[in-house]
Design a protein around this motif. Structure first.
Motif, PDB file in Angstrom:
ATOM      1  N   ILE A 131       0.862  -1.273   0.027  1.00 42.19           N
ATOM      2  CA  ILE A 131       0.016  -0.073  -0.046  1.00 42.19           C
ATOM      3  C   ILE A 131       0.898   1.199  -0.132  1.00 42.19           C
ATOM      4  CG2 ILE A 131      -1.894  -1.006   1.162  1.00 42.19           C
ATOM      5  CD1 ILE A 131      -1.030  -0.175   3.648  1.00 42.19           C
ATOM      6  N   LYS A 132       0.288   2.526  -0.386  1.00 48.40           N
ATOM      7  CA  LYS A 132       1.066   3.959  -0.269  1.00 48.40           C
ATOM      8  C   LYS A 132       1.071   4.297   1.234  1.00 48.40           C
ATOM      9  CE  LYS A 132       0.084   5.549  -4.990  1.00 48.40           C
ATOM     10  NZ  LYS A 132      -0.488   6.737  -5.798  1.00 48.40           N
ATOM     11  N   PRO A 133       2.132   4.790   1.367  1.00 44.72           N
ATOM     12  CA  PRO A 133       2.331   5.436   2.841  1.00 44.72           C
ATOM     13  C   PRO A 133       1.304   6.524   2.741  1.00 44.72           C
ATOM     14  CG  PRO A 133       4.556   5.045   1.778  1.00 44.72           C
ATOM     15  CD  PRO A 133       3.405   4.696   0.759  1.00 44.72           C
ATOM     16  N   SER A 134       1.167   7.359   2.080  1.00 48.74           N
ATOM     17  CA  SER A 134       0.124   8.606   2.077  1.00 48.74           C
ATOM     18  C   SER A 134      -1.201   8.074   2.458  1.00 48.74           C
ATOM     19  CB  SER A 134       0.342   9.643   0.966  1.00 48.74           C
ATOM     20  OG  SER A 134       0.122   8.867  -0.115  1.00 48.74           O
ATOM     21  N   GLU A 135      -1.529   7.091   1.599  1.00 51.47           N
ATOM     22  CA  GLU A 135      -2.888   6.403   1.720  1.00 51.47           C
ATOM     23  C   GLU A 135      -2.956   6.011   3.200  1.00 51.47           C
ATOM     24  OE1 GLU A 135      -3.703   5.843  -2.947  1.00 51.47           O
ATOM     25  OE2 GLU A 135      -3.412   4.235  -1.624  1.00 51.47           O
ATOM     26  N   LEU A 136      -2.139   5.006   3.898  1.00 52.12           N
ATOM     27  CA  LEU A 136      -2.261   4.504   5.072  1.00 52.12           C
ATOM     28  C   LEU A 136      -2.645   5.569   5.975  1.00 52.12           C
ATOM     29  CD1 LEU A 136      -1.978   2.055   6.901  1.00 52.12           C
ATOM     30  CD2 LEU A 136       0.558   2.324   6.899  1.00 52.12           C
ATOM     31  N   TYR A 137      -1.669   6.324   6.086  1.00 51.23           N
ATOM     32  CA  TYR A 137      -1.638   7.457   7.319  1.00 51.23           C
ATOM     33  C   TYR A 137      -2.918   8.091   7.190  1.00 51.23           C
ATOM     34  CZ  TYR A 137       3.177   6.543   7.467  1.00 51.23           C
ATOM     35  OH  TYR A 137       4.574   5.877   7.925  1.00 51.23           O
ATOM     36  N   GLU A 138      -3.503   8.434   6.114  1.00 48.78           N
ATOM     37  CA  GLU A 138      -4.742   9.050   6.127  1.00 48.78           C
ATOM     38  C   GLU A 138      -5.889   8.197   6.485  1.00 48.78           C
ATOM     39  OE1 GLU A 138      -6.635  10.086   1.890  1.00 48.78           O
ATOM     40  OE2 GLU A 138      -5.533  12.027   2.459  1.00 48.78           O
ATOM     41  N   THR A 139      -5.806   7.066   5.878  1.00 53.14           N
ATOM     42  CA  THR A 139      -6.778   6.048   6.270  1.00 53.14           C
ATOM     43  C   THR A 139      -6.956   5.740   7.632  1.00 53.14           C
ATOM     44  OG1 THR A 139      -6.566   4.950   4.139  1.00 53.14           O
ATOM     45  CG2 THR A 139      -7.806   3.695   5.650  1.00 53.14           C
ATOM     46  N   LEU A 140      -5.702   5.859   8.314  1.00 51.72           N
ATOM     47  CA  LEU A 140      -5.702   5.341   9.950  1.00 51.72           C
ATOM     48  C   LEU A 140      -6.316   6.563  10.592  1.00 51.72           C
ATOM     49  CD1 LEU A 140      -1.994   3.867  10.357  1.00 51.72           C
ATOM     50  CD2 LEU A 140      -4.292   2.699  10.382  1.00 51.72           C
ATOM     51  N   ASP A 141      -6.293   7.829  10.142  1.00 50.43           N
ATOM     52  CA  ASP A 141      -6.726   8.934  10.818  1.00 50.43           C
ATOM     53  C   ASP A 141      -8.212   8.912  10.750  1.00 50.43           C
ATOM     54  OD1 ASP A 141      -4.252   9.913  11.708  1.00 50.43           O
ATOM     55  OD2 ASP A 141      -4.003  11.278  10.090  1.00 50.43           O
ATOM     56  N   MET A 142      -8.781   8.260   9.577  1.00 46.80           N
ATOM     57  CA  MET A 142     -10.012   8.324   9.399  1.00 46.80           C
ATOM     58  C   MET A 142     -10.779   7.138  10.344  1.00 46.80           C
ATOM     59  SD  MET A 142     -10.705   9.354   5.399  1.00 46.80           S
ATOM     60  CE  MET A 142      -9.495   8.202   5.021  1.00 46.80           C
ATOM     61  N   VAL A 143     -10.168   6.035  10.117  1.00 49.71           N
ATOM     62  CA  VAL A 143     -10.736   4.901  10.797  1.00 49.71           C
ATOM     63  C   VAL A 143     -10.689   4.897  12.149  1.00 49.71           C
ATOM     64  CG1 VAL A 143     -10.803   2.253  10.892  1.00 49.71           C
ATOM     65  CG2 VAL A 143     -10.313   3.351   8.603  1.00 49.71           C
ATOM     66  N   TYR A 144      -9.587   5.093  12.616  1.00 53.27           N
ATOM     67  CA  TYR A 144      -9.570   5.251  14.156  1.00 53.27           C
ATOM     68  C   TYR A 144      -9.833   6.447  14.773  1.00 53.27           C
ATOM     69  CZ  TYR A 144      -6.930   0.765  13.962  1.00 53.27           C
ATOM     70  OH  TYR A 144      -6.497  -0.468  13.529  1.00 53.27           O
ATOM     71  N   ARG A 145     -11.099   6.839  14.617  1.00 50.09           N
ATOM     72  CA  ARG A 145     -11.742   8.101  15.498  1.00 50.09           C
ATOM     73  C   ARG A 145     -11.502   7.898  16.844  1.00 50.09           C
ATOM     74  NH1 ARG A 145     -15.088  11.362  12.777  1.00 50.09           N
ATOM     75  NH2 ARG A 145     -14.897  12.598  14.623  1.00 50.09           N
ATOM     76  N   ARG A 146     -11.731   9.213  17.566  1.00 45.32           N
ATOM     77  CA  ARG A 146     -11.589   9.203  19.077  1.00 45.32           C
ATOM     78  C   ARG A 146     -12.850   9.147  19.561  1.00 45.32           C
ATOM     79  NH1 ARG A 146      -6.930   7.828  17.891  1.00 45.32           N
ATOM     80  NH2 ARG A 146      -4.960   8.735  18.499  1.00 45.32           N
ATOM     81  N   THR A 147     -14.256   8.933  18.987  1.00 48.15           N
ATOM     82  CA  THR A 147     -15.403   9.198  19.567  1.00 48.15           C
ATOM     83  C   THR A 147     -15.497   8.387  20.639  1.00 48.15           C
ATOM     84  OG1 THR A 147     -16.319   7.802  17.789  1.00 48.15           O
ATOM     85  CG2 THR A 147     -16.369  10.084  17.667  1.00 48.15           C
TER      86      THR A 147
END
Length: 575
Positions: A131-147
């Motif tokens: 996978i691409k690094p930029s896509e990984l970090y962006e996806t982790l930020d979206m999936v692992y929300r802090r709610t």
């Protein structure tokens, strides 16, 4: 684990496939020794190889899949079965449960230690994917929300308050206690805001609940918590951080503080206000790590941008950017300052507040409490031998007159004004007390702007607008039938269909006829001449052009149309 355990040197692999030359590899290896990091990242940064081509080549050699995360549909529960700390440590994300094993996207699928640890943690066999690094970090930020984390800390804090174990006075004494539930709660709130790119955080106690709202791409999204009693602890902690009076709850207060969140330096502007059920807190988030925007990134069309660059290269005159609060005026001015910031130019800015710190530019923060207002600082700045002045906002006739006279005496002056469109801005100056001849002599260009939400590039689909929208469109563009798009909602855009914002602009360049009408303070004649001025395009038209290009939606165009009363003007210029 399905992948064969062999170690492949990426540089040699790219060399074998003819994607780079030996000299380029040597340069990259030397650069890697200096900067560190993976050789692949260095090669991409040097421009020697395309990132996707490199990753596909690696995946083919390893006989594993290459996955584009932007178009991937995630199972949130499956992804979160791997704790975030492990996902970030091993730079991995679970993509699919294939029964016999888990498909896991990894930045380094050849890292045998990471693969073994992931199998141990998950208690499952894994198969890596590239996978691409930029896509990984962006996806982790979206999936692992802090709610969920925010709700958990809120419940923990509420329990302590209910049991009498928590004293607000103790919080004031132990302001540095990083293990306190209120500290953990605030940290989670800020981390979540950074992950979703929020510009503001609102903490609002209601009668029975506490609302925490975030403004994302200009729209508020909220999380409601039943633990209303924790509001006082949150407000107290924030007041301590901002050096405000913690005993004062009847009067509004303003403050600021800085903190480091996920490696990013945030400058927080805080405002408190007493409301019916406690104190409301609004925090504006300024990310100092990103810095100010480059001029080419603000959203102007190439033709308009070229004209704007020419106008700001002029040695004197007033450039006025207009629009309501939150329309991106300051971003435009910072973009212009970045373009103008050269060694042989003395630049002074007068701001309230200073949003981004710029090298080589003398930035002054106004302070009304000590009578250091825009007009007073502007007079002093003119004695500092400036070439260019930026006045954060023209609020009164005194500031306006000083700025105009400075623009007429060899200085380039950039400023903002709160008006709906470019056409009304000139007359607004007259309304606040500026003489017509002075405005006509100083003004060079009037720019009005708004921010519209950009469609998510992962879930945008073509669609046919409803009959009401089509009828409105027909009144504007006649028989033209362009294609329109909207976002369906996905994990990347948090199901909103939008991701990010872009500016829409209208620009009115002053000419002799416009100056004569302004000198006579003839509003009707000024507007008539402006509507037929070369290159003038109303805001609604600019927004509509973005919609036809698939950048934004028709709903956003309608929103801009509701904010400005220029539809009739647009019809006049179109027909």
């Amino acid at each position: 684990m399905v992948i064969a355990r062999l170690k492949i040197r990426l540089g040699e692999l790219l060399l074998q496939h003819g994607l780079i030359g030996s000299e380029e590899l040597d340069i990259a290896l030397r650069q890697q020794k200096v900067s560190g990091g993976r050789i692949g990242k260095v090669l991409v940064e040097l421009g020697y190889v395309n990132e996707e081509t490199m990753l596909r080549t690696l995946a083919e050699q390893l006989q594993i899949p290459y996955v584009n995360l932007h178009g991937y549909e995630f199972d949130a529960a499956l992804v979160q079965s791997l704790r975030e700390v492990s996902a970030r440590r091993f730079e991995a994300i679970i993509l699919e449960d294939r029964g016999v094993d888990l498909l896991v996207g990894m930045l380094d699928p050849m890292d045998i230690f990471a693969c073994d640890e992931l199998e141990r943690i998950l208690q499952r066999a894994i198969s890596p994917a590239v996978i691409k690094p930029s896509e990984l970090y962006e996806t982790l930020d979206m999936v692992y929300r802090r709610t969920d984390e925010i709700a958990g800390f809120a419940e923990q804090l509420d329990d302590e308050l209910a049991d009498g174990q928590f004293d607000l006075a103790d919080l004031a004494l132990g302001a540095d206690d990083s293990e306190a539930p209120v500290v953990k709660l605030l940290q989670s709130i800020f981390e979540d805001a950074v992950q979703v790119r929020a510009s503001d955080i609102h903490i609002e106690p209601d009668e029975h609940v506490l609302r925490i709202r975030q403004r994302i791409d200009g729209v508020l999204q909220e999380q409601v918590m039943k633990e209303k009693r924790i509001a006082s602890a949150l407000v107290l902690r924030l007041k301590l951080l901002s050096n405000l009076d913690i005993s004062e709850k009847r009067m509004p207060q303003d403050g600021r503080f800085s903190l480091l969140v996920k490696g990013r330096t945030l400058d927080i502007r805080l405002s408190t206000m007493p409301i019916a059920h406690g104190e409301s807190v609004v925090m504006r988030i300024l990310d100092q790590t990103e810095g100010s925007t480059e001029l080419q990134a603000i959203g102007m069309s190439p033709e308009m941008l070229e004209r704007f660059r020419h106008l700001i290269s002029m040695p004197h005159g007033l450039i006025l950017v207009t629009g309501p609060t939150g329309s991106g005026k300051t971003t435009t001015l910072y973009g212009a300052l970045n373009a103008l910031n050269v060694v042989d130019k003395k630049i002074i800015t007068i701001e309230d507040p200073i949003e981004y710190k710029l090298e080589r530019i003398n930035q002054v923060q106004v302070n009304e409490k000590i009578d250091l207002d825009f007009a007073r600082v502007l007079r002093s700045a003119l004695r500092q031998d400036p070439d260019i002045l930026m006045v954060g906002e023209i609020r009164d006739s005194e500031t306006a007159e000083i700025a105009m006279r400075a623009a007429m005496t060899g200085h380039l002056v950039l400023s903002t004004l709160h008006t709906n469109d470019a056409l009304s801005s000139a007359m607004r100056l007259i309304d606040i007390g500026v003489e017509g001849f002075l405005a006509a002599s100083a003004l060079r260009v009037l720019i009005a702007q708004r921010l519209v939400r950009k469609l998510c590039d992962n879930c945008t689909q073509e669609y046919v607008p409803d009959d009401a929208s089509l009828s409105w469109l027909k009144s504007l563009i006649g028989g033209e039938s362009p294609k329109f798009y909207r976002g369906e909602g996905c994990h990347r855009c948090n199901k909103t269909g939008y991701r990010g914002r872009v500016g829409v602009f209208e620009m009115l360049v002053m000419n002799r006829e416009l100056a004569d009408a302004l000198r006579r303070e003839d509003e009707a004649e000024f507007i008539r001449i402006a509507q037929s001025a070369p290159g003038y395009v109303p805001l609604v038209r600019s927004a509509l052009d973005f919609a036809k290009q698939g950048v934004t939606s028709l709903e956003e165009v309608l929103r801009v149309s509701e904010q400005v009363d220029d539809s009739a003007d647009f019809i006049a210029t179109t027909h």
